[in-house]
Design a protein around this motif. Structure first.
Motif, PDB file in Angstrom:
ATOM      1  N   LEU A   1       0.833  -1.208   0.000  1.00  0.00           N
ATOM      2  CA  LEU A   1       0.000   0.000   0.000  1.00  0.00           C
ATOM      3  C   LEU A   1       0.869   1.261   0.000  1.00  0.00           C
ATOM      4  CD1 LEU A   1      -2.706  -1.189   2.533  1.00  0.00           C
ATOM      5  CD2 LEU A   1      -3.064  -0.730   0.087  1.00  0.00           C
ATOM      6  N   ASN A   2       1.933   1.259   0.793  1.00  0.00           N
ATOM      7  CA  ASN A   2       2.824   2.416   0.837  1.00  0.00           C
ATOM      8  C   ASN A   2       3.527   2.623  -0.497  1.00  0.00           C
ATOM      9  OD1 ASN A   2       2.134   2.939   3.477  1.00  0.00           O
ATOM     10  ND2 ASN A   2       3.996   2.056   4.350  1.00  0.00           N
ATOM     11  N   ASP A   3       3.991   1.545  -1.114  1.00  0.00           N
ATOM     12  CA  ASP A   3       4.655   1.673  -2.412  1.00  0.00           C
ATOM     13  C   ASP A   3       3.719   2.265  -3.454  1.00  0.00           C
ATOM     14  OD1 ASP A   3       7.067   0.667  -1.482  1.00  0.00           O
ATOM     15  OD2 ASP A   3       6.743  -1.346  -2.287  1.00  0.00           O
ATOM     16  N   LEU A   4       2.500   1.751  -3.508  1.00  0.00           N
ATOM     17  CA  LEU A   4       1.534   2.271  -4.475  1.00  0.00           C
ATOM     18  C   LEU A   4       1.267   3.752  -4.224  1.00  0.00           C
ATOM     19  CD1 LEU A   4      -0.422   1.752  -6.814  1.00  0.00           C
ATOM     20  CD2 LEU A   4      -2.151   1.181  -5.098  1.00  0.00           C
ATOM     21  N   ALA A   5       1.056   4.121  -2.972  1.00  0.00           N
ATOM     22  CA  ALA A   5       0.783   5.521  -2.641  1.00  0.00           C
ATOM     23  C   ALA A   5       1.979   6.409  -2.967  1.00  0.00           C
ATOM     24  CB  ALA A   5       0.417   5.642  -1.161  1.00  0.00           C
TER      25      ALA A   5
END
Length: 108
Positions: free
Chosen positions: A10-14
């Protein structure tokens, strides 16, 4: 997938898209000017050098880059959807508002 891996995804995508999060830049970053700020934002988006030393929990929630002689930190914080308290579950996008803060290291 364990919680750390879910949070990292989720952090990578964001971070890579600046979608599904709020991006906050500090006054120090803003004062560098539009061109340098844009370059720093791009460098944060392309960051991918996570190691056991700089990402001990495997959540991809913090990073450091150096750009144009400036040390820059970025970090994620997890809030409830009202931004009033910590998220009850950072793996659940239905209850979590991600905030990505980008700052000069000296502002940390």
């Amino acid at each position: 997938m364990d919680d750390s891996a879910k949070i990292a995804a989720l952090n990578d995508l964001a971070r890579q898209t600046f979608m599904d999060c709020r991006v906050v830049i500090t006054q120090g970053i803003q004062m560098l000017g539009d061109a340098t700020t844009a370059e720093i934002l791009s460098a944060v988006q392309s960051f991918d050098t996570f190691t056991a030393d700089n990402d001990p929990y495997g959540e991809h929630d913090f990073g450091k880059i150096t750009h144009a002689g400036y040390d820059v930190f970025w970090q994620f914080s997890y809030y409830d959807l009202d931004f009033t308290m910590h998220s009850p579950d950072p793996t659940d996008t239905t209850v979590t508002a991600r905030v990505l803060t980008i700052m000069l290291a000296e502002e940390y």
